[in-house]
Design a protein around this motif. Structure first.
Motif, short mmCIF file in Angstrom:
data_model
loop_
_atom_site.label_atom_id
_atom_site.label_comp_id
_atom_site.label_asym_id
_atom_site.label_seq_id
_atom_site.Cartn_x
_atom_site.Cartn_y
_atom_site.Cartn_z
N UNK A 36 0.82 -1.21 0.00
CA UNK A 36 0.00 0.00 0.00
C UNK A 36 0.85 1.25 0.00
N UNK A 37 1.90 1.24 0.83
CA UNK A 37 2.82 2.39 0.88
C UNK A 37 3.46 2.57 -0.48
N UNK A 38 3.93 1.49 -1.09
CA UNK A 38 4.61 1.56 -2.38
C UNK A 38 3.66 2.07 -3.46
N UNK A 39 2.42 1.59 -3.44
CA UNK A 39 1.45 2.01 -4.45
C UNK A 39 1.08 3.48 -4.24
N UNK A 40 0.76 3.89 -3.01
CA UNK A 40 0.37 5.27 -2.75
C UNK A 40 1.47 6.26 -3.08
N UNK A 41 2.72 5.88 -2.85
CA UNK A 41 3.85 6.78 -3.12
C UNK A 41 4.41 6.60 -4.53
N UNK A 42 3.92 5.58 -5.19
CA UNK A 42 4.39 5.33 -6.56
C UNK A 42 5.85 4.93 -6.59
N UNK A 43 6.22 4.04 -5.74
CA UNK A 43 7.62 3.60 -5.65
C UNK A 43 7.77 2.21 -6.24
N UNK A 44 9.01 1.84 -6.59
CA UNK A 44 9.33 0.50 -7.08
C UNK A 44 8.57 0.18 -8.34
N UNK A 45 8.03 -1.00 -8.46
CA UNK A 45 7.32 -1.39 -9.67
C UNK A 45 6.03 -0.60 -9.87
N UNK A 46 5.59 0.11 -8.86
CA UNK A 46 4.35 0.88 -8.96
C UNK A 46 4.61 2.33 -9.33
N UNK A 47 5.87 2.63 -9.68
CA UNK A 47 6.23 4.01 -10.07
C UNK A 47 5.56 4.34 -11.40
#
Length: 149
Positions: A116-127
């Motif tokens: 969720x943190x990665x998706x909300x911040x648009x980090x890693x593969x969710x950038x």
């Protein structure tokens, strides 16, 4: 008493006869009683021997039963130890399984939170990709617009 004494010298044969009969009766009863005593003594000895044999058998039986009891007590203690060890192992395995399940649930929650943190911040593969940034929004708006019509 003088009348009785006066007759004594007159009947000496009769006195001897009564005396002999009395002696024979006493001897006969004495012999009968002696025979009864001997029978009772024989019976007593037989019964004492019989009871002694029964007592010996019972003592031997008791000794065998006590040995069997000791053997069974030892077996019971061994089995009880095995059961206690088995229970302890099962309890340990149950606690380990519960701990593993808790760890998996916690790890899943942490992973979900991190994703969720990665998706909300648009980090890693969710950038968000820089080149398709504009097209992606227009495409979405266009699609939404088409659905709405």
């Amino acid at each position: 008493s003088s009348g009785i004494n006066a007759e004594w010298p007159l009947r000496p044969g009769e006195e001897n006869k009564v005396n002999k009969e009395t002696e024979m009766w006493v001897k006969k009863h004495h012999d009968q009683l002696q025979e009864k005593v001997e029978n009772w003594m024989d019976k007593y000895e037989r019964e004492v021997d019989q009871k002694s044999e029964q007592l010996s058998n019972l003592k031997g039986s008791k000794a065998n039963i006590l040995l069997k009891l000791q053997e069974l007590t030892l077996k019971y203690q061994e089995y009880e130890e095995v059961v206690m060890e088995d229970r302890a192992q099962k309890e340990k395995a149950k606690k380990a399984a519960e701990k593993a399940e808790l760890e998996i649930r916690c790890a899943t929650k942490i992973q979900a939170w991190w994703k969720g943190v990665m998706v909300r911040r648009g980090l890693g593969p969710y950038a968000k990709k820089k080149g398709k940034k504009g097209k992606g929004k227009k495409g979405k708006k266009g699609k939404k617009g088409k659905k709405g019509k």
